[in-house]
Design a protein around this motif. Sequence first.
Motif, PDB file in Angstrom:
ATOM      1  N   VAL A 152       0.708  -1.200   0.161  1.00 53.47           N
ATOM      2  CA  VAL A 152      -0.169  -0.148   0.142  1.00 53.47           C
ATOM      3  C   VAL A 152       0.785   1.204   0.110  1.00 53.47           C
ATOM      4  N   LEU A 153       1.904   1.223   0.831  1.00 56.25           N
ATOM      5  CA  LEU A 153       2.530   2.454   1.073  1.00 56.25           C
ATOM      6  C   LEU A 153       3.645   2.841  -0.142  1.00 56.25           C
ATOM      7  N   VAL A 154       4.346   1.737  -0.566  1.00 50.60           N
ATOM      8  CA  VAL A 154       5.083   1.797  -1.695  1.00 50.60           C
ATOM      9  C   VAL A 154       4.649   2.087  -2.889  1.00 50.60           C
ATOM     10  N   GLY A 155       3.226   1.362  -3.080  1.00 49.49           N
ATOM     11  CA  GLY A 155       2.603   1.364  -4.201  1.00 49.49           C
ATOM     12  C   GLY A 155       2.037   2.846  -4.465  1.00 49.49           C
ATOM     13  N   ALA A 156       1.683   3.554  -3.479  1.00 48.97           N
ATOM     14  CA  ALA A 156       1.163   4.817  -3.294  1.00 48.97           C
ATOM     15  C   ALA A 156       2.349   5.954  -3.706  1.00 48.97           C
ATOM     16  N   GLY A 157       3.313   5.643  -2.989  1.00 52.88           N
ATOM     17  CA  GLY A 157       4.477   6.185  -3.319  1.00 52.88           C
ATOM     18  C   GLY A 157       5.005   6.267  -4.968  1.00 52.88           C
ATOM     19  N   SER A 158       5.017   5.031  -5.354  1.00 54.48           N
ATOM     20  CA  SER A 158       5.442   4.827  -6.590  1.00 54.48           C
ATOM     21  C   SER A 158       4.416   5.517  -7.653  1.00 54.48           C
ATOM     22  N   LEU A 159       3.132   5.438  -7.249  1.00 53.16           N
ATOM     23  CA  LEU A 159       2.128   6.201  -8.130  1.00 53.16           C
ATOM     24  C   LEU A 159       2.290   7.788  -8.147  1.00 53.16           C
ATOM     25  N   LEU A 160       2.589   8.326  -7.092  1.00 55.92           N
ATOM     26  CA  LEU A 160       2.782   9.860  -7.053  1.00 55.92           C
ATOM     27  C   LEU A 160       4.189  10.054  -7.582  1.00 55.92           C
ATOM     28  N   LEU A 161       5.217   9.303  -7.358  1.00 61.10           N
ATOM     29  CA  LEU A 161       6.564   9.493  -8.014  1.00 61.10           C
ATOM     30  C   LEU A 161       6.584   9.258  -9.507  1.00 61.10           C
ATOM     31  N   GLY A 162       5.632   8.246  -9.969  1.00 60.70           N
ATOM     32  CA  GLY A 162       5.574   8.054 -11.592  1.00 60.70           C
ATOM     33  C   GLY A 162       4.882   9.371 -12.038  1.00 60.70           C
ATOM     34  N   LEU A 163       3.805  10.011 -11.327  1.00 62.73           N
ATOM     35  CA  LEU A 163       3.071  11.027 -11.986  1.00 62.73           C
ATOM     36  C   LEU A 163       4.056  12.189 -12.100  1.00 62.73           C
ATOM     37  N   VAL A 164       5.290  12.335 -11.364  1.00 63.51           N
ATOM     38  CA  VAL A 164       6.240  13.306 -11.416  1.00 63.51           C
ATOM     39  C   VAL A 164       7.138  12.961 -12.613  1.00 63.51           C
ATOM     40  N   ILE A 165       7.614  11.634 -12.644  1.00 58.82           N
ATOM     41  CA  ILE A 165       8.267  11.177 -13.924  1.00 58.82           C
ATOM     42  C   ILE A 165       7.594  11.490 -15.224  1.00 58.82           C
ATOM     43  N   VAL A 166       6.348  11.208 -15.273  1.00 57.57           N
ATOM     44  CA  VAL A 166       5.663  11.364 -16.449  1.00 57.57           C
ATOM     45  C   VAL A 166       5.663  12.846 -16.757  1.00 57.57           C
ATOM     46  N   SER A 167       5.627  13.805 -15.983  1.00 52.18           N
ATOM     47  CA  SER A 167       5.375  15.228 -15.947  1.00 52.18           C
ATOM     48  C   SER A 167       6.690  15.994 -16.223  1.00 52.18           C
ATOM     49  N   ALA A 168       7.729  15.407 -15.906  1.00 44.88           N
ATOM     50  CA  ALA A 168       9.008  16.156 -15.732  1.00 44.88           C
ATOM     51  C   ALA A 168       9.726  16.360 -16.906  1.00 44.88           C
ATOM     52  N   HIS A 169       9.052  16.031 -18.298  1.00 41.24           N
ATOM     53  CA  HIS A 169       9.719  16.303 -19.516  1.00 41.24           C
ATOM     54  C   HIS A 169       8.593  16.930 -20.331  1.00 41.24           C
ATOM     55  N   PRO A 170       8.141  18.198 -20.038  1.00 40.91           N
ATOM     56  CA  PRO A 170       7.361  18.910 -20.776  1.00 40.91           C
ATOM     57  C   PRO A 170       7.229  19.064 -22.113  1.00 40.91           C
ATOM     58  N   ASN A 171       8.692  19.431 -22.366  1.00 40.49           N
ATOM     59  CA  ASN A 171       9.311  19.898 -23.904  1.00 40.49           C
ATOM     60  C   ASN A 171       9.248  18.594 -24.705  1.00 40.49           C
ATOM     61  N   ARG A 172       8.998  17.301 -24.219  1.00 39.93           N
ATOM     62  CA  ARG A 172       9.280  16.200 -25.015  1.00 39.93           C
ATOM     63  C   ARG A 172       8.037  15.564 -25.195  1.00 39.93           C
ATOM     64  N   LEU A 173       6.908  16.219 -24.625  1.00 41.58           N
ATOM     65  CA  LEU A 173       5.663  15.331 -24.533  1.00 41.58           C
ATOM     66  C   LEU A 173       4.971  15.789 -26.076  1.00 41.58           C
ATOM     67  N   VAL A 174       4.186  14.601 -26.288  1.00 38.95           N
ATOM     68  CA  VAL A 174       3.560  14.813 -27.562  1.00 38.95           C
ATOM     69  C   VAL A 174       2.073  15.123 -27.373  1.00 38.95           C
ATOM     70  N   GLY A 175       1.750  16.174 -27.631  1.00 33.82           N
ATOM     71  CA  GLY A 175       0.254  16.512 -27.660  1.00 33.82           C
ATOM     72  C   GLY A 175       0.027  17.118 -26.134  1.00 33.82           C
ATOM     73  N   ASN A 176      -1.352  16.984 -25.547  1.00 31.15           N
ATOM     74  CA  ASN A 176      -1.379  17.496 -24.335  1.00 31.15           C
ATOM     75  C   ASN A 176      -2.198  16.837 -23.406  1.00 31.15           C
ATOM     76  N   PRO A 177      -1.630  15.518 -23.001  1.00 29.58           N
ATOM     77  CA  PRO A 177      -2.551  14.515 -22.222  1.00 29.58           C
ATOM     78  C   PRO A 177      -2.908  14.936 -21.005  1.00 29.58           C
ATOM     79  N   SER A 178      -4.079  14.617 -20.700  1.00 29.26           N
ATOM     80  CA  SER A 178      -4.666  14.981 -19.426  1.00 29.26           C
ATOM     81  C   SER A 178      -4.064  14.252 -18.318  1.00 29.26           C
TER      82      SER A 178
END
Length: 601
Positions: A152-178
């Motif tokens: 539960v704890l590591v999974g929640a931390g991985s989910l939050l950190l994953g959101l940061v990773i996905v959003s950490a490259h704004p100049n390389r994103l294709v389109g504007n994902p929600s």
Amino acid sequence: MSDEVPDRSGVLRRILRGPRPEAVPAVIAGACTLVGVLDVAAGVFPRFRHSRMHTIAEVLPGALGPFAAALAISTGMLLLLLAHGLRRRKRRAWRAAVVLLPAGAVAQFSYRHSLIGVVISLALLAPLLRHRSEFEALPDPRSRWRAVANFVLVGAGSLLLGLVIVSAHPNRLVGNPSLSDRIEHVLYGLCGFEGPVDYSGNTSWTVAFSLGALGLLTAVTTIYLAFRPEHPAARLTAEDEEGLRLLLEKHGGRDSLGHFALRRDKAVVFSPSGKAAVTYRVVSGVMLASGDPIGDVEAWPGAIERFMDEAQAHSWTPAVMGCSETGGEVWTRETGLDALELGDEAVVDVADFSLAGRAMRNVRQMVKRIERAGYETRVRRIRDLSEGELERIRRAAEDWRGTDTERGFSMALGRIGDPADGDCLIATAHKADAEPGPYGDLKAVLHFVPWGTDGASLDLMRRDRSADPGMNELLIVAALQAAPKLGVVRVSLNFAMFRAALARGEKIGAGPVLRAWRGLLVFLSRWFQIESLYKFNAKFRPRWEPRFVVYASSRDLPRIGLAAMQAEGFVNLALPRLLRRRKAIPTPCAHRVAERGIRAA
């Protein structure tokens, strides 16, 4: 020479040696946290620090970048998880950190080509190796619930950190994902699949490997915790229980909580002479004793020293819940710990109890009203009940419990009807003209444990929810009135937390601080029986005996409080009652086998 002399000299030797240096593990744990954060930041943000090693960067294979990013994130997350174990001087945490720090240094160098990152990791490795003798603490008792908590704890931390990773490259994103697309991409990535978010260049590989590393970290740590060999939780062996019963036969009249030391989910340490013992349970790293030590007061220091040595060996936080004033004085004198008044125990002297008088009018009227409604009471020793009636009482007590788990630790035995507990008292309420239920005419149960040879201590109160109000008052009065025939001269009722503050705070002239403290306690009583338990006990005009909590440092009090709430059953990770397998009621044959020294599963 008396047995207490070596006990006291052992404590003196520990005092002369001085406390173990706690600063080194704390500093190293803090540094480990810092390095973990840097590793995670290095993996999430490739330009966290610009590389100055362009020449080496041209030589390194470009495909190494995504792997190194995943390694940096995994290493950083593991170091963050290990920091708490290092602070508690755990040997296994030290071993894991010694392996992970070089791995983090490799990740820093290969992915970011950063000498500074390498130096930071190796700078922490050096003191870890130098002070390896500081990390000798043994493992804690553990169960499979650690795997669930980790998921539960590591999974929640991985989910939050994953959101940061996905959003950490704004100049390389294709389109504007929600946001929903990004969450979906993270969930797919944690499981090793491609998500809906796309990037230009090699960024897709970096993000994919990073998310996959987080998912793998969550899965591997959960599987490890689920399948590693268990360090069994505290359990009294047959030999331990026999030793405690011998001590209670000689000294059980000193403390009303003495018989609760026979809970079979506790462990025990004996003094070198065997004339005293301390029972405890380890909860969330807190070594929690309850009540006073069992046995000869002169031998208490030896048992206390063994308790403190065990806490030090495992780096557990020592604490005592509900000790008496005498017990608190001995604990603080022998260990240097502090004591804080926790509340008061209600004790009724049977000879002084009477329903006569204005002060007892409400109780008297309630008892008379219930008796006129057709209820009758019976007060007997456990050994005087038939096995069939005992089984019916056990099932009723289980089904009438208001919570999914059994509550109680310091003032609860956790069982009813064990043949070894034949001196326990059972007070039952019956209504013969009522419609027969699954338990016949049984409507309420009170269970008392022995307090020496002439006392009784209240263990549990259970009643049928369809019965008339006032069952507990009826049975307490019945038990007090039957006490002289049973040789009982004193009865301990419930423990009232912060009783003095509640009593003084409602009196005229109470100051604003005391009134505010009482107001907070009344507010908390919505969830915990603080004020209601005090008022219930006060109905029987008891004398109040203070009880104390003993602790090492004021900063440990929140942790001790949480551990105590877990031990008492107010905070738990148990499965809901409907999902648990029903425990079979032990048969007399099984109890006889247990008495011969072979514990039933």
